[in-house]
Design a protein around this motif. Structure first.
Motif, PDB file in Angstrom:
ATOM      1  N   GLU A   1      41.045  88.805   5.431  1.00 26.43           N
ATOM      2  CA  GLU A   1      41.707  90.010   5.643  1.00 26.43           C
ATOM      3  C   GLU A   1      43.523  89.363   5.187  1.00 26.43           C
ATOM      4  N   MET A   2      43.465  88.603   5.991  1.00 25.29           N
ATOM      5  CA  MET A   2      45.191  88.332   5.155  1.00 25.29           C
ATOM      6  C   MET A   2      45.741  87.660   3.787  1.00 25.29           C
ATOM      7  N   MET A   3      44.534  86.666   3.407  1.00 24.96           N
ATOM      8  CA  MET A   3      44.773  86.168   2.124  1.00 24.96           C
ATOM      9  C   MET A   3      44.996  87.567   1.125  1.00 24.96           C
ATOM     10  N   GLU A   4      43.744  88.469   1.465  1.00 27.66           N
ATOM     11  CA  GLU A   4      44.104  89.794   0.094  1.00 27.66           C
ATOM     12  C   GLU A   4      45.161  90.845   0.860  1.00 27.66           C
TER      13      GLU A   4
ATOM     14  N   ALA B   1      42.524  82.996  -7.296  1.00 28.29           N
ATOM     15  CA  ALA B   1      41.507  83.205  -6.278  1.00 28.29           C
ATOM     16  C   ALA B   1      41.415  84.416  -5.905  1.00 28.29           C
ATOM     17  N   VAL B   2      42.143  84.553  -4.878  1.00 28.71           N
ATOM     18  CA  VAL B   2      42.854  86.143  -3.676  1.00 28.71           C
ATOM     19  C   VAL B   2      42.536  87.258  -5.178  1.00 28.71           C
TER      20      VAL B   2
ATOM     21  N   ASP C   1      47.754  90.229   2.879  1.00 31.42           N
ATOM     22  CA  ASP C   1      50.042  89.297   2.668  1.00 31.42           C
ATOM     23  C   ASP C   1      50.009  89.466   1.171  1.00 31.42           C
ATOM     24  N   ALA C   2      51.356  89.942   0.782  1.00 35.76           N
ATOM     25  CA  ALA C   2      51.350  89.802  -0.616  1.00 35.76           C
ATOM     26  C   ALA C   2      52.242  88.840  -1.523  1.00 35.76           C
ATOM     27  N   LEU C   3      52.518  87.513  -0.395  1.00 35.83           N
ATOM     28  CA  LEU C   3      52.780  86.127  -0.976  1.00 35.83           C
ATOM     29  C   LEU C   3      51.056  85.605  -1.310  1.00 35.83           C
ATOM     30  N   TRP C   4      49.527  85.756  -1.332  1.00 34.00           N
ATOM     31  CA  TRP C   4      48.770  85.385  -1.567  1.00 34.00           C
ATOM     32  C   TRP C   4      48.410  86.230  -2.937  1.00 34.00           C
TER      33      TRP C   4
ATOM     34  N   GLY D   1      49.078  78.689  17.564  1.00 34.89           N
ATOM     35  CA  GLY D   1      48.544  80.615  17.694  1.00 34.89           C
ATOM     36  C   GLY D   1      48.795  80.471  16.088  1.00 34.89           C
ATOM     37  N   ASP D   2      49.156  79.411  15.123  1.00 32.91           N
ATOM     38  CA  ASP D   2      49.423  79.841  14.038  1.00 32.91           C
ATOM     39  C   ASP D   2      47.756  78.890  13.266  1.00 32.91           C
ATOM     40  N   THR D   3      48.098  79.639  11.724  1.00 38.26           N
ATOM     41  CA  THR D   3      46.982  79.382  10.846  1.00 38.26           C
ATOM     42  C   THR D   3      47.270  77.589  10.228  1.00 38.26           C
ATOM     43  N   VAL D   4      45.950  77.372  10.347  1.00 35.68           N
ATOM     44  CA  VAL D   4      46.677  75.969   9.687  1.00 35.68           C
ATOM     45  C   VAL D   4      45.284  75.413   8.614  1.00 35.68           C
ATOM     46  N   PHE D   5      45.737  75.356   7.576  1.00 35.67           N
ATOM     47  CA  PHE D   5      45.060  74.957   6.312  1.00 35.67           C
ATOM     48  C   PHE D   5      44.136  73.261   6.078  1.00 35.67           C
ATOM     49  N   SER D   6      43.276  72.534   6.160  1.00 34.90           N
ATOM     50  CA  SER D   6      43.517  71.667   5.667  1.00 34.90           C
ATOM     51  C   SER D   6      42.169  71.469   4.806  1.00 34.90           C
ATOM     52  N   VAL D   7      42.349  70.473   4.836  1.00 33.58           N
ATOM     53  CA  VAL D   7      40.950  69.435   3.048  1.00 33.58           C
ATOM     54  C   VAL D   7      41.233  68.042   3.328  1.00 33.58           C
ATOM     55  N   PRO D   8      39.539  67.898   2.561  1.00 36.71           N
ATOM     56  CA  PRO D   8      38.961  66.553   3.100  1.00 36.71           C
ATOM     57  C   PRO D   8      39.502  65.424   1.582  1.00 36.71           C
TER      58      PRO D   8
END
Length: 358
Positions: A270-273, A283-284, A275-278, A205-212
């Protein structure tokens, strides 16, 4: 004397037959041709295959590359799963798609052999699990990589050799090269932003980020678009590398490209824009978060669309300005590479794309 003449006559007749048989055998040998695949294997064919099967994981890359060549529909008898969750491009590509046998995601050699193929196309990493049993059964298998722009050129030539369409292979390679050169000219006069490409997924249920990792086509796309990838030194695993918010904040990219293979990234933007953490990430702060488009398939993968993805990133980095308008790139891509009319692009492709694109 008569007996001698008779024997000489028989000798000449038999010798002539032998020469005739030898000529026929030589002609048969000459009629076969050999294709060297992505693994360096030489595979011989008596004629251009007429019962081709494409299957296995990532089969969409095989299908979309093969159908860059004309008149292949009559040669393809079975195809694996070509829907990544956004629709089936194969039904747009092949007018006889409904008549083809559709193989499952976990196709075994028995299912492939049941199609009586005279050629099977597979991704190279499937040789041990699926390819070798087919080879043992006497089926010619051609392996392709299709993972980087360089491999794409080589593998298009392999397909061209297989289909006896070397001229079309060179034509398609030229189309890619022209677009890459144009892209390089476009980005040569702009500032190159420190950029981060993030694959968006979910886990529990959580968003997960990954990079190639470096060497994957997504990084090539960012570099061709004029970006400087910030993640290479930390992406040391051979597949997608999970990254934390803390790592993203430490990179502090000037541009972020979001990628999702199965759905929208609008909620993540929307979350990035919000959420105060971001908010302290450059870039944000500058509003430079971009979501890679998808029609049937995302443009951020080693599919034939990889050049569209690179062009789109470059256009996003430039504020949406790419020559005479990016939509023209979409029309020209599907027309030049797949022979689609503008009306077909209007009907089958554009409605699937986000509006606006940037």
């Amino acid at each position: 004397m008569k007996l001698l003449l008779k024997n000489i006559f028989l000798f000449l007749v038999l010798t002539g037959m032998a020469f005739s048989l030898s000529a026929e055998a030589a002609e048969e040998v000459q009629s076969t041709y050999t294709v060297t695949d992505a693994l360096g294997r030489e595979v011989s064919f008596p004629e251009v295959p007429s019962r081709m099967v494409l299957t296995g994981k990532a089969v969409i890359m095989l299908v979309d590359a093969l159908y860059l060549f004309p008149d292949v529909s009559d040669r393809v008898v079975a195809v694996g799963v070509t829907d990544q969750g956004l629709g089936d491009f194969f039904k747009v590509l092949d007018p006889d798609a409904e008549a083809k046998v559709r193989l499952g995601k976990t196709t075994g050699p028995e299912e492939v052999l049941a199609q009586n193929p005279d050629c099977v196309l597979l991704k190279s990493y499937l040789r041990d699990s699926l390819g070798k049993p087919l080879e043992t059964a006497g089926v010619p298998v051609i392996y392709l990589d299709l993972e980087t722009p360089e491999q794409y050129e080589r593998d298009l030539r392999i397909i061209g050799d297989l289909l006896n369409q070397a001229d079309r292979a060179e034509e398609v390679i030229g189309l890619y090269q022209d677009r890459v050169e144009n892209l390089r000219q476009v980005v040569s006069c702009i500032a190159h932003p420190y950029s981060l490409l993030l694959n968006v997924g979910t886990q529990g249920g959580d968003t997960v980020f990954s990079v190639p990792p470096k060497g994957w086509i997504q990084g090539d796309q960012v570099e061709l678009a004029g970006g400087i990838p910030v993640w290479y030194d930390e992406a040391l695993s051979p597949g997608w590398n999970k990254v934390s918010f803390e790592q993203i904040a430490a990179w502090n990219p000037q541009s972020i490209v979001l990628l999702s293979y199965r759905g929208s990234t609008a909620n993540v933007v929307e979350m990035m824009e919000s959420d105060a953490l971001w908010q302290d990430i450059q870039a944000v702060k500058d509003g430079r978060i971009f979501s890679m488009p998808a029609d049937f398939y995302s443009w951020g993968q080693p599919d034939s669309r990889w050049i569209l993805g690179a062009e789109w990133i470059a256009t996003a980095f430039r504020g949406g300005d790419f020559g005479n308008g990016f939509v023209r790139n979409i029309y020209s891509f599907f027309e030049d590479f797949y022979g689609m009319s503008a009306e077909k692009v209007d009907r089958d492709i554009l409605p699937l794309l986000p509006d606006p694109l940037f």
